[in-house]
Design a protein around this motif. Structure first.
Motif, PDB file in Angstrom:
ATOM      1  N   GLU A  85       3.851  -0.312   2.416  1.00 21.65           N
ATOM      2  CA  GLU A  85       3.431  -1.849   2.392  1.00 21.65           C
ATOM      3  C   GLU A  85       1.748  -1.863   2.576  1.00 21.65           C
ATOM      4  O   GLU A  85       1.265  -2.588   1.672  1.00 21.65           O
ATOM      5  CB  GLU A  85       4.008  -2.424   3.469  1.00 21.65           C
ATOM      6  N   ASP A  88       0.169  -0.429  -0.398  1.00 22.59           N
ATOM      7  CA  ASP A  88       0.372  -1.419  -1.669  1.00 22.59           C
ATOM      8  C   ASP A  88      -0.881  -2.468  -1.674  1.00 22.59           C
ATOM      9  O   ASP A  88      -1.451  -2.936  -2.584  1.00 22.59           O
ATOM     10  CB  ASP A  88       1.694  -1.825  -1.694  1.00 22.59           C
ATOM     11  N   GLU A  89      -0.819  -2.922  -0.507  1.00 24.81           N
ATOM     12  CA  GLU A  89      -1.901  -4.167   0.108  1.00 24.81           C
ATOM     13  C   GLU A  89      -3.291  -3.710  -0.193  1.00 24.81           C
ATOM     14  O   GLU A  89      -3.906  -4.531  -0.737  1.00 24.81           O
ATOM     15  CB  GLU A  89      -1.455  -4.561   1.367  1.00 24.81           C
ATOM     16  N   GLN A  92      -3.913  -3.765  -4.110  1.00 26.89           N
ATOM     17  CA  GLN A  92      -3.798  -5.031  -4.556  1.00 26.89           C
ATOM     18  C   GLN A  92      -5.062  -5.895  -4.162  1.00 26.89           C
ATOM     19  O   GLN A  92      -5.820  -6.367  -5.092  1.00 26.89           O
ATOM     20  CB  GLN A  92      -2.626  -6.053  -3.996  1.00 26.89           C
TER      21      GLN A  92
END
Length: 103
Positions: A85, A88-89, A92
Motif C-alpha cells: 500500500e 503504491d502510494e 502515485q
C-alpha cells in the motif's frame, strides 16, 4: 528473444488484463492455497463477476513483490500488504509530481 531451443515470452499485464487462478499460480509459481491466502489477507483482489474467479494482471506484480518482501525482509503477509500500500502510494505521488513539473 531466442537462444537455441528456448523462447522467452513477454506479456504486458495491466489492470485490464484478466487471468484465472491457475494462470496466476503458474505465473507466480505458487499453489492455489498460497494465492488465496494473499486474497484473504487483502494483498490482492479477486474479481468474481461473471461467475468465475479472475485476477487482474497487476496481481502478478503484487504477488511477486510480497514474496520478495517476505524472503528478503522476513515480513509476514500483513506486513507485506501494508508495504505494498505504501509503495503504491509513493508511486502515485511520484507520478503526480511528474505531471505537475511538466506544467
Amino acid at each position: 528473444m531466442q537462444s537455441d531451443d528456448q523462447w522467452i515470452e513477454i506479456e504486458i499485464l495491466d489492470e485490464q488484463s484478466r487471468m484465472t487462478l491457475r494462470e496466476l499460480c503458474a505465473a507466480c509459481e505458487l499453489s492455489a492455497e498460497q494465492v488465496m491466502s494473499l486474497v484473504d489477507q487483502g494483498v490482492i483482489d479477486v474479481d468474481t463477476q461473471g461467475g468465475g474467479v479472475r485476477f487482474s494482471g497487476i496481481c502478478v506484480r503484487r504477488v511477486r513483490r510480497v514474496y520478495r518482501l517476505e524472503r528478503d525482509l522476513g515480513v509476514n503477509h500483513a506486513g507485506a500488504a501494508l508495504a505494498l500500500e505504501l509503495l503504491d502510494e509513493i508511486e502515485q505521488l511520484r507520478a503526480r509530481i511528474r505531471r505537475l513539473e511538466r506544467r
